[in-house]
Design an enzyme around this catalytic site. Structure first.
Site, PDB file in Angstrom:
ATOM      1  CG  ASN A 158      -1.819   1.254   1.494  1.00 41.88           C
ATOM      2  OD1 ASN A 158      -1.870   2.036   0.555  1.00 41.88           O
ATOM      3  ND2 ASN A 158      -2.189   1.448   2.598  1.00 41.88           N
ATOM      4  N   GLY A 171       2.500   2.404  10.728  1.00 38.91           N
ATOM      5  CA  GLY A 171       3.333   3.496  10.460  1.00 38.91           C
ATOM      6  C   GLY A 171       4.020   3.916  11.881  1.00 38.91           C
ATOM      7  CB  SER A 189       5.109  -1.809  12.025  1.00 41.27           C
ATOM      8  OG  SER A 189       4.405  -0.351  12.115  1.00 41.27           O
ATOM      9  CE  LYS A 244      -0.210   3.554   4.479  1.00 45.09           C
ATOM     10  NZ  LYS A 244      -0.245   3.515   6.102  1.00 45.09           N
ATOM     11  CD  GLU A 249      -2.899   5.607   6.595  1.00 37.69           C
ATOM     12  OE1 GLU A 249      -2.814   5.780   5.428  1.00 37.69           O
ATOM     13  OE2 GLU A 249      -2.038   5.276   7.176  1.00 37.69           O
ATOM     14  CD  GLU A 264      -3.621  -2.431   7.182  1.00 36.55           C
ATOM     15  OE1 GLU A 264      -2.484  -2.658   6.864  1.00 36.55           O
ATOM     16  OE2 GLU A 264      -4.293  -1.170   6.992  1.00 36.55           O
ATOM     17  CG  HIS A 319      -5.773   1.823   5.022  1.00 35.48           C
ATOM     18  ND1 HIS A 319      -5.568   3.077   5.972  1.00 35.48           N
ATOM     19  CD2 HIS A 319      -4.826   1.229   5.080  1.00 35.48           C
ATOM     20  CE1 HIS A 319      -4.159   2.568   6.551  1.00 35.48           C
ATOM     21  NE2 HIS A 319      -3.752   1.539   5.842  1.00 35.48           N
TER      22      HIS A 319
HETATM   23  P1  PGA Z   1       2.750   0.242   7.613  1.00 34.14           P
HETATM   24  O1  PGA Z   1       1.456   0.437   6.907  1.00 34.14           O
HETATM   25  O2  PGA Z   1       3.341  -0.979   7.097  1.00 34.14           O
HETATM   26  O3  PGA Z   1       3.600   1.388   7.240  1.00 34.14           O
HETATM   27  O4  PGA Z   1       2.529   0.149   8.936  1.00 34.14           O
HETATM   28  C1  PGA Z   1       0.547  -0.602   6.475  1.00 34.14           C
HETATM   29  C2  PGA Z   1      -0.750   0.067   6.317  1.00 34.14           C
HETATM   30  O5  PGA Z   1      -1.232   1.052   6.359  1.00 34.14           O
HETATM   31  O6  PGA Z   1      -1.428  -0.857   5.356  1.00 34.14           O
END
Ligand code: PGA
Length: 249
Positions: A9, A171, A208, A11, A97, A165, A95
């Protein structure tokens, strides 16, 4: 059907040149394995260009969001049909976010899930609890609600994947412990079995995941792949995660 799905992903990162460079490096990987599917989800603007660049049977392409209507006066939005027309096969929906920064509710997410599946896209529905939910013992309740509402009206699951997640692990460099991942994936798997009967829905872990922890996470039962943010922008790390999945097959 492949055993693992390793999904990146991206982003809101990369310009087109950077995206082509990363994609080239991934596509040139020598040890592709049909047991492990590789998927990248770049920004909308790059998908059409990248689909010209890759053999889609090696690297699948996905979007990070979609609108549920097929077309119309929805300034700034992108439809399922548009995604399909540029070689996009997958879409990430719900997601965290999008849930938190763009106020996406379970009801809105459900409309997207149903319409994307009906349009013929493969859907990765993201679910996850906040730190507050986890600390107050509400993880399963929150996940159950996200699954129940998000999957309302869904009957055909062949194109459905779930990404667990934990919001507090995205992140942040914090990953859930093996016990937390194992318990939660089991809970999700039981929910899906009850809801759909004998199910073959892959459950990805996200939060992560990186080259160092991928093998341990991917070896946990009911973990069928990863949704990777930060580490998916570094081809070396992403390929190392991909390779960990191959080693587990
Ligand atoms: P990350 O993000 O691996 O940077 O923690 C995962 C995601 O948001 O899908």
């Amino acid at each position: 059907m492949s055993k693992y799905l390793i999904a990146g992903n991206w982003k809101m990162n990369t310009n087109l040149d950077e995206a082509k460079k990363i994609t080239d490096e991934l596509h040139g990987y020598k040890d592709f394995d049909s047991e492990v599917e590789m998927l990248i989800c770049p920004p909308f603007t790059h998908i059409g260009f990248l689909s010209e660049l890759v053999d889609l049977s090696r690297v699948s392409l996905g979007a990070q969001n979609v609108h549920y209507e097929p077309k119309g006066a929805y300034t700034g939005e992108i439809s399922n049909e548009m995604l399909l027309s540029v070689g996009c096969e997958y879409v990430i929906i719900g997601h965290s976010e999008r849930r938190s920064y763009f106020n996406e509710t379970n009801e809105l997410i459900n409309k997207k899930v149903v319409n994307s599946l009906n349009a013929g896209l493969r859907v990765i529905l993201c679910i996850g609890e906040t730190l507050e939910d986890r600390e107050s013992g509400n993880t399963n309740k929150v996940l159950e609600e996200q699954l129940t509402k998000g999957l309302l009206g869904v009957e055909e699951t062949i194109n459905l994947k779930i990404a667990y997640e934990p919001v507090w692990a995205i992140g942040t460099g914090k990953t859930a412990t093996s016990e937390q991942i194992s318990e939660t994936h089991k809970f999700i798997s039981n929910f899906l079995n009850l809801r759909f009967g004998d199910n073959i829905i892959k459950i990805l872990y996200g939060g992560s995941m990186n080259a160092e922890n991928a093998k341990d996470i991917l070896s946990i039962s009911n973990v069928n792949g990863g949704l990777i943010g930060g580490a998916s922008l570094k081809p070396e790390s992403f390929l190392s995660i991909y390779n960990s999945a191959i080693e587990l097959c």
